[in-house]
Write a protein that holds these residues in place. Structure first.
Motif, mmCIF file in Angstrom:
data_model
loop_
_atom_site.group_PDB
_atom_site.id
_atom_site.type_symbol
_atom_site.label_atom_id
_atom_site.label_comp_id
_atom_site.label_asym_id
_atom_site.label_seq_id
_atom_site.Cartn_x
_atom_site.Cartn_y
_atom_site.Cartn_z
ATOM 1 N N UNK A 1 -17.411 13.466 -9.796
ATOM 2 C CA UNK A 1 -17.749 14.022 -8.374
ATOM 3 C C UNK A 1 -17.820 13.137 -7.306
ATOM 4 N N UNK A 2 -16.790 12.036 -7.428
ATOM 5 C CA UNK A 2 -16.915 10.833 -6.469
ATOM 6 C C UNK A 2 -15.501 10.564 -6.238
ATOM 7 N N UNK A 3 -15.209 10.599 -4.986
ATOM 8 C CA UNK A 3 -13.764 10.012 -4.658
ATOM 9 C C UNK A 3 -13.847 9.060 -3.513
ATOM 10 N N UNK A 4 -13.126 8.407 -3.459
ATOM 11 C CA UNK A 4 -12.879 7.242 -2.444
ATOM 12 C C UNK A 4 -11.610 7.307 -1.656
ATOM 13 N N UNK A 5 -11.500 7.151 -0.470
ATOM 14 C CA UNK A 5 -10.147 7.415 0.550
ATOM 15 C C UNK A 5 -9.970 5.597 0.519
ATOM 16 N N UNK A 6 -8.675 5.450 0.544
ATOM 17 C CA UNK A 6 -8.121 3.950 0.979
ATOM 18 C C UNK A 6 -6.892 4.121 1.460
ATOM 19 N N UNK A 7 -6.832 3.076 2.295
ATOM 20 C CA UNK A 7 -5.335 2.834 2.929
ATOM 21 C C UNK A 7 -4.377 1.747 2.081
ATOM 22 N N UNK B 1 -2.141 6.783 2.695
ATOM 23 C CA UNK B 1 -3.628 6.979 2.505
ATOM 24 C C UNK B 1 -3.696 7.708 1.191
ATOM 25 N N UNK B 2 -4.574 7.034 0.262
ATOM 26 C CA UNK B 2 -4.705 7.825 -1.088
ATOM 27 C C UNK B 2 -6.239 8.275 -1.440
ATOM 28 N N UNK B 3 -6.508 9.084 -2.055
ATOM 29 C CA UNK B 3 -7.634 9.581 -2.558
ATOM 30 C C UNK B 3 -7.890 9.419 -3.894
ATOM 31 N N UNK B 4 -8.887 8.417 -4.502
ATOM 32 C CA UNK B 4 -8.946 8.048 -5.815
ATOM 33 C C UNK B 4 -10.158 8.620 -6.309
ATOM 34 N N UNK C 1 -11.574 2.445 5.119
ATOM 35 C CA UNK C 1 -10.367 2.617 4.210
ATOM 36 C C UNK C 1 -9.693 1.499 3.856
ATOM 37 N N UNK C 2 -9.367 0.755 4.902
ATOM 38 C CA UNK C 2 -8.795 -0.660 4.829
ATOM 39 C C UNK C 2 -9.537 -1.578 4.082
ATOM 40 N N UNK C 3 -10.838 -1.500 3.783
ATOM 41 C CA UNK C 3 -11.497 -2.565 3.011
ATOM 42 C C UNK C 3 -11.594 -2.206 1.499
ATOM 43 N N UNK C 4 -10.801 -1.059 1.282
ATOM 44 C CA UNK C 4 -10.870 -0.712 -0.359
ATOM 45 C C UNK C 4 -9.731 -1.141 -1.024
ATOM 46 N N UNK C 5 -9.969 -2.044 -2.167
ATOM 47 C CA UNK C 5 -8.816 -2.529 -3.016
ATOM 48 C C UNK C 5 -8.569 -1.576 -4.171
ATOM 49 N N UNK C 6 -7.255 -1.168 -4.321
ATOM 50 C CA UNK C 6 -6.900 -0.294 -5.406
ATOM 51 C C UNK C 6 -5.934 -0.852 -6.229
ATOM 52 N N UNK C 7 -6.086 -1.194 -7.442
ATOM 53 C CA UNK C 7 -5.007 -2.118 -8.165
ATOM 54 C C UNK C 7 -5.185 -1.194 -9.616
ATOM 55 N N UNK C 8 -3.645 -1.151 -10.038
ATOM 56 C CA UNK C 8 -3.471 -0.792 -11.528
ATOM 57 C C UNK C 8 -4.185 -1.409 -12.421
ATOM 58 N N UNK C 9 -5.005 -0.373 -12.946
ATOM 59 C CA UNK C 9 -5.777 -1.006 -14.044
ATOM 60 C C UNK C 9 -5.082 -1.945 -15.419
ATOM 61 N N UNK C 10 -3.966 -1.427 -15.598
ATOM 62 C CA UNK C 10 -3.175 -2.140 -16.681
ATOM 63 C C UNK C 10 -3.874 -2.248 -17.985
ATOM 64 N N UNK C 11 -4.244 -3.175 -18.520
ATOM 65 C CA UNK C 11 -4.884 -3.387 -19.802
ATOM 66 C C UNK C 11 -6.289 -3.140 -19.600
ATOM 67 N N UNK C 12 -6.868 -3.277 -18.593
ATOM 68 C CA UNK C 12 -8.487 -3.179 -18.668
ATOM 69 C C UNK C 12 -9.085 -1.878 -18.729
#
Ligand SMILES: Nc1ncnc2c1ncn2[C@@H]1O[C@H](COP(=O)(O)OP(=O)(O)OP(=O)(O)O)[C@@H](O)[C@H]1O
Ligand SMILES: [Mg+2]
Lengths: 392, 299
Positions: free
Chosen positions: A325-331, A317-320, A286-297
Motif C-alpha cells: 500500500x506504499x508507493x514513492x515518487x522519484x525523479x 519521473x518514476x513511481x516505486x 522527488x529529487x531527494x529520493x535515490x532509487x538503485x537497482x537491487x542487484x544481488x541484495x
C-alpha cells in the motif's frame, strides 16, 4: 520613482467578509521597496480579494494598508499611488492603444508633449510601438496584456498590482512575458504584488512568496526556502511535488505507510530527534529520493519495483511500489536502468506534526536540525523538473 | 449556373420586398404626388371628399406646403412636437441611465428591484395609462386633492397640458430605455470601470469617459427610437394633451377628419416623416460605426 522614502508596502491584519464568508481572515505582509511579492494559493483562497483591497476596490472590514509610510486604507482607488493590471486586462475597446495608455496622464492634465513622450517611452519598453494606433480588439492576447502593463507603468506607480496577468496566455508566451515583467519590474525597481495560482510562475519571478490558504498566509519567504523548507504541511503539499506519507522514525531511517516499509535515511540526529515512537507526516522531495537497482541484495526489506515511469526528456519521473500500500515518487536521470527490483533511500526529509514543520534533515553531513538553519544543496545529479528557485 | 443561383436568392427575398412595395411603398408614393397637386388617378377617391385642395397641371406645385407651413396652428404644433420630443427623450435618457447605472454599480437587490419596476409600464396599455395619468394630475385628481388638503387650493393642474404629455410619454418610454441601457451595461465588465478609477478617474469621469462610450449604441438606440415614437405618438397627446397646440399626429388626424383636408393632413404627415428621418440619422451612423469596428476587431 515618485516615492521619496524607502518604505514599501505594509499590510497589517487585513480582514474582509463577503456575503456570509470570511474571505480574508487577518493578513499581514510587508514588501520592501522594489520587491516583487507573489500571493500564491489555490483558487478561492482570497488572493484577488486581498489585491482588490490593496488597490482600493474593496474596503477592508478591519486592518490597515500603508504605502511608503502613508496610510492609504481609506483612500479611493483614484487617489492611491497604485496601478493594477487586471486578469482580463480591462482595456477600453473604444480607445486606441495610445489613448488607453495616455488616459491616466490626461486625467492628470499633463502637457501634450510630455504625455506623448511618456506614452512613447512606455510603449517602447513593452515593445508595442507598432500597435500604437490600433484598437484593443485588433491585438493578440499577449499584446493586450502588454498594453495593460503599459497603462499601469506609465503612471510610475509606487505599487504595481497584478492579478493573474498571465493566465490567458499560452504556456510558452506565459514564460516569455513573465520574464519581461520581471525584467521591467527590476529595472524600474517598482514594488509589486503579483497574484497567481501557478507555483511555477511564483517561484521563478518572486523575491518573496506569500502562500495563502483559506484567507490566511501560511508562509511568507523567499522561493528557495519556500521550496526547500515548507513550514507547514499545507505548503509542503502545495508547492512543488512532494512525497508525503505517515511514518515513524527508527534507527537508520524511517518506516513508512501502513506497510511499515523501512526506508534508510542517512541522518544521525534523526533517530535522536524523532525517535519518540510517535507518528509523523514525513515529506521528501522527488529529487531527494535515490532509487538503485537491487542487484544481488535481494534480502533487503525495502526492496521495491518500479510500477510506472513517465519520461520528461532530460529526466524521468518514476513511481516505486515499496510495499503493498506504499508507493514513492522519484525523479531520476534518463539513463537509470530500472528493470528488476530496486532499493530506495531518502537523502533529505522533513517531519510535520499537527500541520507544522518540526524537523528538517540534512543529507550526507548527517547533521539534521529541528527546524532552522541553512539548507544544503540537494538533488545531486538530477535536474529537478519541478519548479525550483534555482531555475531563475 | 451562377446566374440561376443569383436568381434563386433574389426570388427568396422577393416576397417580403414585394409586400412592402405594394402595401407601404406604393401608398407613400401616391400620397407624395397627392401633396404635390396630383388629384387624379389613384388619388381621385380621396380628392372627392377633400376641401381646399390644390391641383396642378404641371409637374408639381408646392402651394399646399406653403399654405400649411404658413398656418399659425401648424407652426405651434410643429414647435410643440419638437419640444415635447426633446424634453421627453432627455428625461428618458437620464432616468434610464440613472436606474441602470445604480443597478450596475451596486449590484444590490434594490437596484434589481428598481430595474424590474421600471419595466412595468410596458405591460400597461397606453390608453389605460393615459387616462390614469390624466386623472391623477387633472382638476379633481389625486395631486390636486392632496394639495388642497395640505392647504394649497391653487396648486396648478397639469390636465390637458403639454407638460402632462411629456410626463405620459416618459411613462411610456422609460421601460424600453431601462431595458436597453441596463442590458448594454450588463455586457461591460466591471473591471473596465475599475481600471479607469485605478488610473485616477473619479466616478463621474469614469462613467462619462468609459461607460458612456462603451454603451453608446444602446444609448443612441434609446434616443432615436424614443424620439421617433414620441414624435409620431397619437394616443398620449390625443388623450392627455391640449387641443392646440398638439403633436403632429393628432394635428394631422384632426385636419383630415374634422376639417376634411386630406391634402393638408398628408403634408403634415410628410413633415412628421422628415423629422423622424432626422432623428434616425444618429442611429444609422452608430450602427454603421459599430459594424465597422466589430469588423475591424474580427480581423
Ligand atoms: N461577492 C462575494 N460574496 C460572497 N463571497 C465571495 C464574493 N466574492 C468572492 N467570494 C468568495 O471569496 C472567496 C475568495 O475569492 P477570491 O476571488 O479572492 O479568490 P482567489 O484566491 O482570487 O481565487 P482564484 O484563484 O480562483 O481567482 C471565494 O471563495 C469566493 O467564493
Ligand atoms: Mg482571483
Amino acid at each position: 520613482m515618485s516615492a521619496q522614502n524607502t518604505q514599501g508596502l505594509e499590510i497589517s491584519n487585513l480582514m474582509k467578509r463577503l456575503g456570509d464568508n470570511a474571505v480574508v481572515k487577518g493578513i499581514s505582509l510587508t514588501a520592501r521597496r522594489g520587491e516583487l511579492v507573489c500571493l500564491l494559493g489555490p483558487s478561492g483562497c482570497g488572493k484577488t480579494t486581498t489585491l482588490r483591497m490593496i488597490g482600493g476596490f474593496l474596503s477592508p472590514d478591519s486592518g490597515s494598508i500603508s504605502l511608503g509610510g502613508l496610510d492609504i486604507t481609506e483612500l479611493p482607488p483614484e487617489r492611491r499611488p497604485t496601478a493594477m493590471v487586471f486578469q482580463n486586462y480591462a482595456l477600453w475597446p473604444h480607445m486606441t492603444v495610445y489613448k488607453n495608455v495616455a488616459f491616466g496622464l490626461r486625467l492628470r492634465r499633463l502637457p501634450k508633449t510630455e504625455i506623448n513622450d511618456r506614452v512613447d517611452a512606455v510603449l517602447k519598453m513593452v515593445n508595442l510601438v507598432h500597435a500604437k494606433d490600433r484598437h484593443p480588439g485588433a491585438l493578440s492576447g499577449g499584446e493586450q496584456q502588454r498594453v495593460a502593463l503599459a497603462r499601469a507603468l506609465v503612471l510610475e506607480p509606487q505599487l504595481l498590482l497584478l492579478d493573474e496577468p498571465l493566465s490567458n496566455l499560452d504556456a510558452k508566451l506565459r514564460v516569455e512575458v513573465r520574464e519581461e515583467i520581471r525584467e521591467i519590474q527590476q529595472r524600474l525597481a517598482i514594488t509589486t504584488v503579483f497574484v497567481t495560482h501557478d507555483q511555477d510562475e511564483a517561484l521563478s519571478i518572486s523575491d518573496r512568496i506569500a502562500v495563502m490558504s483559506g484567507g490566511r498566509i501560511e508562509q511568507y519567504s523567499d522561493p528557495d526556502s519556500l521550496y526547500r523548507r515548507p513550514e507547514s504541511r499545507f505548503v509542503a503539499g502545495f508547492v512543488g511535488s512532494m512525497n508525503i506519507l505517515s511514518g515513524r522514525i527508527v534507527a537508520g531511517g524511517i518506516t513508512l505507510g501502513p506497510d511499515g516499509v523501512f526506508i534508510p535515511c542517512d541522518d544521525a540526529v534523526l533517530a535522536n530527534y524523532g525517535g519518540d515512537g510517535g507518528e509523523w507526516e514525513v515529506a521528501f522531495r522527488l529529487e531527494d529520493v535515490d532509487v538503485q537497482s537491487a542487484g544481488g541484495l535481494t534480502s533487503l526489506p525495502h526492496r521495491g519495483s518500479v510500477a510506472r515511469q513517465v519520461s520528461h526528456g532530460h529526466f524521468k519521473e518514476v513511481l516505486v511500489e515499496v510495499g503493498e500500500h506504499t508507493s514513492i515518487r522519484a525523479y531520476l536521470g534518463p539513463d537509470v536502468d530500472l528493470s528488476g527490483p530496486v532499493v530506495v533511500s531518502v537523502r533529505r526529509l522533513l517531519l510535520y506534526r499537527d500541520g507544522a514543520l518540526c524537523y528538517e534533515s540534512h543529507p550526507a553531513s548527517g547533521r539534521g536540525q529541528p527546524t532552522g538553519g541553512e539548507s544544503l544543496p540537494g538533488g545531486a545529479g538530477l535536474t529537478s523538473s519541478s519548479p525550483s528557485g534555482s531555475l531563475r | 449556373m451562377r446566374f440561376l443561383r443569383r436568381l434563386g436568392q433574389l426570388l427568396m427575398v422577393a416576397p417580403p420586398i414585394l409586400v412592402i412595395g405594394v402595401f407601404v411603398g406604393f401608398p407613400i408614393a401616391i400620397s407624395a404626388i397627392y401633396t404635390l397637386g396630383h388629384l387624379g388617378g389613384p388619388n381621385s377617391a380621396v380628392s372627392a371628399i377633400g376641401l381646399h385642395q390644390v391641383s396642378t397641371k404641371g409637374l408639381f406645385t408646392l402651394k399646399v406646403y406653403k399654405d400649411v407651413f404658413a398656418e399659425r396652428n401648424f407652426q405651434a404644433s410643429l414647435v410643440a412636437s419638437v419640444w415635447v420630443t426633446v424634453v421627453s427623450v432627455a428625461v428618458v435618457l437620464v432616468l434610464s441611465w440613472a436606474i441602470a447605472l445604480y443597478a450596475w454599480r451596486t449590484r444590490s437587490r434594490l437596484g434589481r428591484a428598481l430595474t424590474a419596476l421600471a419595466v412595468v409600464p410596458m405591460f400597461i396599455p397606453v390608453v389605460i395609462a393615459s387616462y390614469s395619468i390624466l386623472q391623477f394630475f387633472s382638476y379633481g385628481g389625486f395631486v390636486k386633492t392632496v394639495a388642497s388638503a395640505l392647504g394649497m387650493p391653487h396648486f396648478p393642474t397639469l390636465g390637458y397640458s403639454l407638460q402632462l404629455v411629456v410626463i405620459a410619454e416618459i411613462w411610456v418610454s422609460v421601460p424600453f430605455g431601462v431595458l436597453m441601457i441596463s442590458s448594454g451595461l450588463g455586457g461591460i465588465p466591471p473591471s473596465a470601470f475599475e481600471a479607469a478609477r485605478d488610473v485616477g478617474a473619479s466616478v463621474v469621469r469614469a462613467t462619462w469617459k468609459i461607460l458612456v462610450p462603451m454603451n453608446l449604441l444602446p444609448t443612441v438606440i434609446v434616443t432615436c427610437f424614443t424620439g421617433i415614437s414620441v414624435l409620431g405618438s397619437f394616443t398620449v397627446p390625443y388623450l392627455v394633451g391640449p387641443t392646440t397646440p398638439t403633436l403632429l399626429g393628432p394635428e394631422a388626424t384632426e385636419t383630415f377628419q374634422s376639417f376634411a383636408e386630406p391634402q393638408q393632413a398628408e403634408v403634415m404627415a410628410v413633415a412628421l416623416f422628415g423629422l423622424s428621418i432626422i432623428v434616425a440619422v444618429p442611429y444609422i451612423w452608430a450602427t454603421y460605426r459599430a459594424n465597422r469596428t466589430s469588423r475591424a476587431q474580427a480581423l
